[in-house]
Scaffold this motif. Structure first.
Motif, PDB file in Angstrom:
ATOM      1  N   SER A   1     -26.612   8.098 -29.346  1.00 30.96           N
ATOM      2  CA  SER A   1     -25.130   8.096 -29.277  1.00 30.96           C
ATOM      3  C   SER A   1     -24.702   7.337 -27.830  1.00 30.96           C
ATOM      4  N   GLY A   2     -23.543   6.789 -27.985  1.00 29.58           N
ATOM      5  CA  GLY A   2     -22.967   6.044 -26.754  1.00 29.58           C
ATOM      6  C   GLY A   2     -21.506   5.632 -27.087  1.00 29.58           C
ATOM      7  N   ARG A   3     -20.935   4.936 -25.962  1.00 32.34           N
ATOM      8  CA  ARG A   3     -19.415   4.547 -25.971  1.00 32.34           C
ATOM      9  C   ARG A   3     -19.683   3.062 -25.837  1.00 32.34           C
ATOM     10  N   ARG A   4     -18.950   2.525 -26.976  1.00 31.14           N
ATOM     11  CA  ARG A   4     -18.823   0.995 -26.686  1.00 31.14           C
ATOM     12  C   ARG A   4     -17.360   0.667 -26.448  1.00 31.14           C
ATOM     13  N   ALA A   5     -17.229  -0.317 -25.437  1.00 32.64           N
ATOM     14  CA  ALA A   5     -15.980  -0.984 -24.909  1.00 32.64           C
ATOM     15  C   ALA A   5     -16.299  -2.711 -25.068  1.00 32.64           C
ATOM     16  N   GLY A   6     -15.800  -3.046 -26.161  1.00 37.67           N
ATOM     17  CA  GLY A   6     -16.176  -4.350 -26.401  1.00 37.67           C
ATOM     18  C   GLY A   6     -17.767  -4.577 -26.606  1.00 37.67           C
ATOM     19  N   LYS A   7     -18.195  -5.431 -25.649  1.00 41.21           N
ATOM     20  CA  LYS A   7     -19.634  -5.715 -25.822  1.00 41.21           C
ATOM     21  C   LYS A   7     -20.476  -4.811 -24.986  1.00 41.21           C
ATOM     22  N   THR A   8     -19.718  -4.008 -24.015  1.00 33.77           N
ATOM     23  CA  THR A   8     -20.504  -3.056 -23.035  1.00 33.77           C
ATOM     24  C   THR A   8     -20.675  -1.644 -23.644  1.00 33.77           C
ATOM     25  N   TRP A   9     -21.981  -1.312 -23.447  1.00 27.95           N
ATOM     26  CA  TRP A   9     -22.188  -0.034 -23.800  1.00 27.95           C
ATOM     27  C   TRP A   9     -22.317   1.023 -22.480  1.00 27.95           C
ATOM     28  N   SER A  10     -22.096   2.218 -22.819  1.00 22.75           N
ATOM     29  CA  SER A  10     -22.301   3.279 -21.557  1.00 22.75           C
ATOM     30  C   SER A  10     -22.703   4.573 -22.361  1.00 22.75           C
ATOM     31  N   MET A  11     -23.210   5.401 -21.688  1.00 27.13           N
ATOM     32  CA  MET A  11     -23.379   6.724 -21.980  1.00 27.13           C
ATOM     33  C   MET A  11     -22.901   7.890 -21.199  1.00 27.13           C
ATOM     34  N   THR A  12     -22.828   8.946 -21.746  1.00 29.33           N
ATOM     35  CA  THR A  12     -22.247  10.119 -20.928  1.00 29.33           C
ATOM     36  C   THR A  12     -23.596  11.031 -20.752  1.00 29.33           C
ATOM     37  N   ARG A  13     -23.627  11.824 -19.767  1.00 28.33           N
ATOM     38  CA  ARG A  13     -24.694  12.799 -19.763  1.00 28.33           C
ATOM     39  C   ARG A  13     -25.158  13.398 -20.917  1.00 28.33           C
ATOM     40  N   SER A  14     -24.185  14.036 -21.645  1.00 28.41           N
ATOM     41  CA  SER A  14     -24.779  14.624 -22.910  1.00 28.41           C
ATOM     42  C   SER A  14     -24.989  13.650 -23.909  1.00 28.41           C
ATOM     43  N   ASP A  15     -24.907  12.334 -24.081  1.00 29.54           N
ATOM     44  CA  ASP A  15     -25.590  11.232 -24.685  1.00 29.54           C
ATOM     45  C   ASP A  15     -27.209  11.025 -24.258  1.00 29.54           C
ATOM     46  N   ILE A  16     -27.186  11.196 -22.749  1.00 28.15           N
ATOM     47  CA  ILE A  16     -28.322  10.911 -22.240  1.00 28.15           C
ATOM     48  C   ILE A  16     -29.293  11.945 -22.520  1.00 28.15           C
ATOM     49  N   ALA A  17     -28.678  13.306 -22.370  1.00 25.81           N
ATOM     50  CA  ALA A  17     -29.583  14.407 -22.634  1.00 25.81           C
ATOM     51  C   ALA A  17     -30.107  14.600 -24.207  1.00 25.81           C
ATOM     52  N   ALA A  18     -29.017  14.142 -25.177  1.00 31.81           N
ATOM     53  CA  ALA A  18     -29.622  14.063 -26.433  1.00 31.81           C
ATOM     54  C   ALA A  18     -30.525  12.927 -26.715  1.00 31.81           C
ATOM     55  N   MET A  19     -30.459  12.215 -26.059  1.00 36.18           N
ATOM     56  CA  MET A  19     -31.562  10.985 -26.499  1.00 36.18           C
ATOM     57  C   MET A  19     -32.880  11.446 -25.884  1.00 36.18           C
ATOM     58  N   ILE A  20     -33.086  12.068 -24.665  1.00 33.29           N
ATOM     59  CA  ILE A  20     -34.283  12.556 -24.076  1.00 33.29           C
ATOM     60  C   ILE A  20     -34.809  13.749 -25.138  1.00 33.29           C
ATOM     61  N   VAL A  21     -34.026  14.652 -25.579  1.00 32.43           N
ATOM     62  CA  VAL A  21     -34.542  15.568 -26.591  1.00 32.43           C
ATOM     63  C   VAL A  21     -34.953  14.857 -27.576  1.00 32.43           C
ATOM     64  N   SER A  22     -34.341  13.841 -28.122  1.00 33.72           N
ATOM     65  CA  SER A  22     -34.716  13.185 -29.521  1.00 33.72           C
ATOM     66  C   SER A  22     -35.985  12.448 -29.315  1.00 33.72           C
ATOM     67  N   LEU A  23     -36.271  12.075 -28.214  1.00 35.76           N
ATOM     68  CA  LEU A  23     -37.485  11.090 -27.831  1.00 35.76           C
ATOM     69  C   LEU A  23     -38.761  12.073 -27.737  1.00 35.76           C
ATOM     70  N   GLY A  24     -38.504  13.570 -27.525  1.00 36.76           N
ATOM     71  CA  GLY A  24     -39.449  14.402 -27.848  1.00 36.76           C
ATOM     72  C   GLY A  24     -40.323  14.522 -26.426  1.00 36.76           C
ATOM     73  N   PRO A  25     -41.418  15.306 -26.319  1.00 35.28           N
ATOM     74  CA  PRO A  25     -42.249  15.713 -25.091  1.00 35.28           C
ATOM     75  C   PRO A  25     -43.003  14.592 -24.743  1.00 35.28           C
ATOM     76  N   GLY A  26     -42.791  14.278 -23.167  1.00 33.67           N
ATOM     77  CA  GLY A  26     -43.425  13.075 -22.736  1.00 33.67           C
ATOM     78  C   GLY A  26     -42.812  11.892 -22.888  1.00 33.67           C
ATOM     79  N   LEU A  27     -41.682  11.595 -23.506  1.00 38.03           N
ATOM     80  CA  LEU A  27     -41.053  10.445 -23.795  1.00 38.03           C
ATOM     81  C   LEU A  27     -41.827   9.423 -24.285  1.00 38.03           C
ATOM     82  N   ASP A  28     -42.397   9.627 -25.561  1.00 39.00           N
ATOM     83  CA  ASP A  28     -43.051   8.627 -26.318  1.00 39.00           C
ATOM     84  C   ASP A  28     -42.312   7.395 -26.579  1.00 39.00           C
ATOM     85  N   VAL A  29     -42.409   6.672 -25.431  1.00 32.96           N
ATOM     86  CA  VAL A  29     -41.613   5.165 -25.804  1.00 32.96           C
ATOM     87  C   VAL A  29     -42.507   4.333 -25.873  1.00 32.96           C
ATOM     88  N   PRO A  30     -42.495   3.590 -27.016  1.00 31.10           N
ATOM     89  CA  PRO A  30     -43.322   2.405 -26.764  1.00 31.10           C
ATOM     90  C   PRO A  30     -43.184   1.166 -25.948  1.00 31.10           C
TER      91      PRO A  30
END
Length: 98
Positions: free
Chosen positions: A39-68
């Motif tokens: 989740s994030g906020r979009r204004a025109g073509k620019t995305w931004s994220m709040t602290r709670s968006d970032i926290a939810a993203m980190i939780v959804s990525l799981g332990p160790g941030l398994d990012v390809p």
């Protein structure tokens, strides 16, 4: 962090999020925001994220941030299942002449 019912006013650009969370790239994050994975906020073509968006993203990525990362992050397109419908030139261009 804001209290429940209070509107969050602190937002971060994608560049800031990528730097703070150590994500592969802004494009990687933007693709997932466009797809609705995060989740994030979009204004025109620019995305931004709040602290709670970032926290939810980190939780959804799981332990160790398994990012390809690296060349395995982009999957190869699937090969056509049936080459019989292709012309000789198309099969040659694909490098698969039967």
């Amino acid at each position: 962090m804001s209290t429940p019912g209070e509107l969050e006013t602190d937002t971060f650009t994608l560049a800031e999020v990528v730097e703070k969370v150590h994500l592969p790239s802004e494009d990687w994050l933007k693709r997932r925001l466009n797809a609705g994975t995060f989740s994030g906020r979009r204004a025109g073509k620019t995305w931004s994220m709040t602290r709670s968006d970032i926290a939810a993203m980190i939780v959804s990525l799981g332990p160790g941030l398994d990012v390809p990362t690296g060349p395995l992050a982009v999957p190869e397109p699937p090969a056509p299942a049936d080459l019989t419908g292709l012309t000789r030139t198309s099969r040659r261009r694909l490098g698969r002449t039967p």
